[in-house]
Design a protein around this motif. Structure first.
Motif, PDB file in Angstrom:
ATOM      1  N   SER A 123     -24.367  69.799  10.658  1.00 15.22           N
ATOM      2  CA  SER A 123     -25.770  69.406  10.706  1.00 15.22           C
ATOM      3  C   SER A 123     -25.949  67.903  10.740  1.00 15.22           C
ATOM      4  CB  SER A 123     -26.519  70.029   9.533  1.00 15.22           C
ATOM      5  OG  SER A 123     -25.725  69.990   8.385  1.00 15.22           O
ATOM      6  N   LEU A 139     -31.324  84.581  16.462  1.00 17.09           N
ATOM      7  CA  LEU A 139     -31.519  84.824  15.027  1.00 17.09           C
ATOM      8  C   LEU A 139     -31.590  86.315  14.731  1.00 17.09           C
ATOM      9  CD1 LEU A 139     -33.978  81.958  14.399  1.00 17.09           C
ATOM     10  CD2 LEU A 139     -31.878  82.305  13.146  1.00 17.09           C
ATOM     11  N   VAL A 140     -32.247  87.061  15.616  1.00 13.84           N
ATOM     12  CA  VAL A 140     -32.351  88.502  15.387  1.00 13.84           C
ATOM     13  C   VAL A 140     -30.977  89.160  15.552  1.00 13.84           C
ATOM     14  CG1 VAL A 140     -33.497  90.607  16.086  1.00 13.84           C
ATOM     15  CG2 VAL A 140     -34.730  88.480  16.106  1.00 13.84           C
ATOM     16  N   ARG A 154     -42.545  91.086  17.982  1.00 18.08           N
ATOM     17  CA  ARG A 154     -41.190  90.670  18.312  1.00 18.08           C
ATOM     18  C   ARG A 154     -40.837  89.366  17.626  1.00 18.08           C
ATOM     19  NH1 ARG A 154     -39.211  93.726  22.033  1.00 18.08           N
ATOM     20  NH2 ARG A 154     -37.625  92.321  22.757  1.00 18.08           N
ATOM     21  N   ARG A 192     -31.155  92.944  21.593  1.00 22.92           N
ATOM     22  CA  ARG A 192     -32.073  91.827  21.345  1.00 22.92           C
ATOM     23  C   ARG A 192     -31.568  90.555  22.003  1.00 22.92           C
ATOM     24  NH1 ARG A 192     -36.303  92.955  17.687  1.00 22.92           N
ATOM     25  NH2 ARG A 192     -36.995  90.908  18.297  1.00 22.92           N
ATOM     26  N   LEU A 251     -32.492  81.365   3.532  1.00 21.50           N
ATOM     27  CA  LEU A 251     -31.853  80.513   4.536  1.00 21.50           C
ATOM     28  C   LEU A 251     -32.307  80.896   5.935  1.00 21.50           C
ATOM     29  CD1 LEU A 251     -29.807  78.291   4.043  1.00 21.50           C
ATOM     30  CD2 LEU A 251     -28.015  79.870   4.707  1.00 21.50           C
ATOM     31  N   PHE A 252     -32.344  82.213   6.186  1.00 23.12           N
ATOM     32  CA  PHE A 252     -32.792  82.698   7.497  1.00 23.12           C
ATOM     33  C   PHE A 252     -34.217  82.227   7.779  1.00 23.12           C
ATOM     34  CE2 PHE A 252     -29.443  85.909   8.105  1.00 23.12           C
ATOM     35  CZ  PHE A 252     -29.305  85.795   9.467  1.00 23.12           C
ATOM     36  N   LEU A 273     -37.742  76.119  10.707  1.00 26.35           N
ATOM     37  CA  LEU A 273     -37.250  74.833  11.187  1.00 26.35           C
ATOM     38  C   LEU A 273     -37.269  74.785  12.707  1.00 26.35           C
ATOM     39  CD1 LEU A 273     -35.864  72.260  10.001  1.00 26.35           C
ATOM     40  CD2 LEU A 273     -33.731  73.303  10.673  1.00 26.35           C
ATOM     41  N   LEU A 274     -36.825  75.886  13.327  1.00 28.17           N
ATOM     42  CA  LEU A 274     -36.771  75.898  14.792  1.00 28.17           C
ATOM     43  C   LEU A 274     -38.156  76.062  15.381  1.00 28.17           C
ATOM     44  CD1 LEU A 274     -33.627  78.012  15.599  1.00 28.17           C
ATOM     45  CD2 LEU A 274     -33.832  75.606  15.105  1.00 28.17           C
ATOM     46  N   ASP A 275     -39.103  76.581  14.587  1.00 28.11           N
ATOM     47  CA  ASP A 275     -40.474  76.749  15.052  1.00 28.11           C
ATOM     48  C   ASP A 275     -40.515  77.474  16.397  1.00 28.11           C
ATOM     49  OD1 ASP A 275     -43.158  76.594  15.049  1.00 28.11           O
ATOM     50  OD2 ASP A 275     -43.236  74.642  16.019  1.00 28.11           O
ATOM     51  N   LEU A 276     -39.922  78.662  16.402  1.00 33.94           N
ATOM     52  CA  LEU A 276     -39.868  79.440  17.636  1.00 33.94           C
ATOM     53  C   LEU A 276     -41.277  79.871  18.010  1.00 33.94           C
ATOM     54  CD1 LEU A 276     -36.815  81.652  16.751  1.00 33.94           C
ATOM     55  CD2 LEU A 276     -36.884  79.663  18.221  1.00 33.94           C
ATOM     56  N   LYS A 277     -41.607  79.648  19.265  1.00 35.55           N
ATOM     57  CA  LYS A 277     -42.924  80.116  19.696  1.00 35.55           C
ATOM     58  C   LYS A 277     -42.879  81.629  19.759  1.00 35.55           C
ATOM     59  CE  LYS A 277     -42.852  75.801  21.530  1.00 35.55           C
ATOM     60  NZ  LYS A 277     -41.537  75.765  20.875  1.00 35.55           N
ATOM     61  N   SER A 279     -38.822  90.560  11.627  1.00 36.04           N
ATOM     62  CA  SER A 279     -37.485  91.136  11.489  1.00 36.04           C
ATOM     63  C   SER A 279     -36.862  90.736  10.164  1.00 36.04           C
ATOM     64  CB  SER A 279     -36.588  90.666  12.635  1.00 36.04           C
ATOM     65  OG  SER A 279     -37.000  91.230  13.841  1.00 36.04           O
ATOM     66  N   ALA A 280     -37.001  89.443   9.814  1.00 33.95           N
ATOM     67  CA  ALA A 280     -36.398  88.964   8.570  1.00 33.95           C
ATOM     68  C   ALA A 280     -37.006  89.665   7.366  1.00 33.95           C
ATOM     69  CB  ALA A 280     -36.579  87.455   8.456  1.00 33.95           C
ATOM     70  N   LEU A 339     -25.827  79.712  10.842  1.00 36.65           N
ATOM     71  CA  LEU A 339     -27.159  79.139  11.023  1.00 36.65           C
ATOM     72  C   LEU A 339     -27.069  77.656  11.344  1.00 36.65           C
ATOM     73  CD1 LEU A 339     -29.235  81.024   8.355  1.00 36.65           C
ATOM     74  CD2 LEU A 339     -29.276  81.292  10.794  1.00 36.65           C
ATOM     75  N   MET A 347     -29.292  88.697  12.382  1.00 35.67           N
ATOM     76  CA  MET A 347     -29.772  89.627  11.342  1.00 35.67           C
ATOM     77  C   MET A 347     -29.171  91.009  11.544  1.00 35.67           C
ATOM     78  SD  MET A 347     -33.710  88.739  10.868  1.00 35.67           S
ATOM     79  CE  MET A 347     -34.249  87.178  11.472  1.00 35.67           C
ATOM     80  N   PRO A 399     -39.282  86.849  15.008  1.00 37.77           N
ATOM     81  CA  PRO A 399     -38.118  86.917  14.118  1.00 37.77           C
ATOM     82  C   PRO A 399     -38.513  86.996  12.646  1.00 37.77           C
ATOM     83  CG  PRO A 399     -37.943  85.073  15.627  1.00 37.77           C
ATOM     84  CD  PRO A 399     -39.279  85.644  15.829  1.00 37.77           C
ATOM     85  N   GLU A 456     -42.387  84.850  20.881  1.00 32.13           N
ATOM     86  CA  GLU A 456     -41.495  85.205  21.962  1.00 32.13           C
ATOM     87  C   GLU A 456     -42.279  85.927  23.054  1.00 32.13           C
ATOM     88  OE1 GLU A 456     -37.443  87.880  22.127  1.00 32.13           O
ATOM     89  OE2 GLU A 456     -38.240  87.151  20.254  1.00 32.13           O
ATOM     90  N   TYR A 507     -29.654  74.509  18.978  1.00 34.82           N
ATOM     91  CA  TYR A 507     -31.070  74.344  19.315  1.00 34.82           C
ATOM     92  C   TYR A 507     -31.378  72.883  19.584  1.00 34.82           C
ATOM     93  CZ  TYR A 507     -36.066  75.143  19.148  1.00 34.82           C
ATOM     94  OH  TYR A 507     -37.391  75.241  19.482  1.00 34.82           O
ATOM     95  N   ARG A 508     -30.712  71.986  18.840  1.00 35.88           N
ATOM     96  CA  ARG A 508     -30.958  70.563  19.061  1.00 35.88           C
ATOM     97  C   ARG A 508     -30.537  70.145  20.470  1.00 35.88           C
ATOM     98  NH1 ARG A 508     -28.497  68.258  14.281  1.00 35.88           N
ATOM     99  NH2 ARG A 508     -29.967  68.450  12.569  1.00 35.88           N
ATOM    100  N   VAL A 536     -28.674  75.902  14.610  1.00 37.24           N
ATOM    101  CA  VAL A 536     -29.539  74.716  14.577  1.00 37.24           C
ATOM    102  C   VAL A 536     -28.968  73.621  15.479  1.00 37.24           C
ATOM    103  CG1 VAL A 536     -30.377  72.869  13.115  1.00 37.24           C
ATOM    104  CG2 VAL A 536     -30.507  75.199  12.324  1.00 37.24           C
ATOM    105  N   VAL A 544     -34.478  78.564   8.522  1.00 38.07           N
ATOM    106  CA  VAL A 544     -34.070  78.171   9.873  1.00 38.07           C
ATOM    107  C   VAL A 544     -35.116  78.599  10.894  1.00 38.07           C
ATOM    108  CG1 VAL A 544     -32.370  78.623  11.659  1.00 38.07           C
ATOM    109  CG2 VAL A 544     -31.639  78.060   9.374  1.00 38.07           C
ATOM    110  N   ILE A 545     -35.715  79.796  10.699  1.00 40.75           N
ATOM    111  CA  ILE A 545     -36.753  80.241  11.635  1.00 40.75           C
ATOM    112  C   ILE A 545     -37.916  79.255  11.641  1.00 40.75           C
ATOM    113  CG2 ILE A 545     -38.447  82.032  12.093  1.00 40.75           C
ATOM    114  CD1 ILE A 545     -36.466  84.040  10.973  1.00 40.75           C
TER     115      ILE A 545
END
Lengths: 101, 166
Positions: B161, A30-31, B27, A26, B70-71, B77-81, B32-33, A78, A34, B29, B83, A85-86, A82, B74-75
């Motif tokens: 953070s 994040l994946v 695909r 992958r 938490l996972f 928060l990042l607002d992943l488009k 997957s979570a 995590l 996991m 995330p 994929e 990512y910033r 983050v 974060v997913i």
């Protein structure tokens, strides 16, 4: 056929291999993370099975510690993702090639 | 009955574990979570079958509860488009298959040859009381050390953070 130690170990091994496959194939950070959790869980299952069939509880205490440390590890990991990512606006490992020659 | 439950939980755990890693339909995330949550709940069921009741509770509370929230947090928060379908790299695909296949082969090979011996006449019962007794007598020092690990992790996360991370 009675379910014994070997059955649990086979399930644990297959789960671990799925985790390895996920980490290797992958591309999403994040994946990948996991998949790491999947591997930790597989190890936990093996420890609990050994503990049950050996008749002492040390394995279960170890699983308890593994779960605690994994929770701490997830929090730090995590936060790192983050922060990354910033800086880079990406969570794909393909885009993180700063250290590539 | 217990054997049937074992096969149900083990099969579900393996299927969901596979869908975490390689879902042919999505695909994202988040999927997957969600499948990872299902895997963890199935593993908690296996813990119950192993008479590790405390661990099963902790598995659901800590893993399926705290860690996966938490996972997901974060997913989001990042607002992943969604994929875009990147081409699977042949090299990593082959490498992954070879390495996981090799691990599978080695483990199964040794499992088949190793004499597993007889199971203990008095299998362990992992209730809260025996586990707690062990944790606060023999394993007191590691227990305290783990609390320091958690503290360090917390401080690290707060530091990481902060907005102006240099």
């Amino acid at each position: 056929m009675n379910v014994g130690l070997a059955h649990y170990l086979v399930v644990s091994i297959i789960l671990f291999c799925l985790g390895v496959l996920g980490v290797m194939t992958r591309r999403n950070l994040l994946v990948i993370y996991m998949s790491l959790e999947l591997m930790l869980n597989a190890a936990n299952l093996a420890l609990a099975a050994f503990s049950r069939f050996n008749g002492n509880l040390d394995g279960q205490v170890f699983v308890f510690f593994v779960i605690t440390v994994a929770a701490a590890e997830v929090a730090v990991g995590l936060a790192l993702i983050v922060a990354l990512y910033r800086h880079r606006q990406t969570a794909q490992v393909d885009d993180l090639t700063t250290m590539k020659l | 009955m217990q054997d049937i439950l074992f096969y149900v939980f083990a099969g579900l755990a393996l299927i969901c574990g596979f869908l975490v890693v390689a879902n042919p339909f999505s695909r994202s995330p988040v999927t997957s979570a969600m499948f990872l949550v299902l895997t963890i709940v199935c593993l908690a069921g296996l813990f119950v079958l192993l008479h590790a009741f405390f661990l099963a509770a902790v598995q659901v509370l800590v893993y399926a509860g705290a860690v996966m929230v938490l996972f997901l947090f974060v997913i989001m928060l990042l607002d992943l488009k969604v994929e875009e379908r990147r081409k699977l790299k042949v090299f990593s695909m082959v490498g992954g298959l070879i390495s996981s296949g090799a691990i599978l082969f080695i483990f199964l090979h040794h499992l088949l040859r190793a004499p597993l011996g007889e199971p203990a006449t008095l299998p362990a019962e992992g209730g809260t009381i025996p586990l707690g007794k062990l944790l606060f007598t023999q394993y007191l020092l590691p227990f305290e050390a783990v609390s320091i690990v958690l503290l360090v992790a917390m401080v690290g996360v707060v530091l990481l953070s902060k907005k102006d991370l240099k």
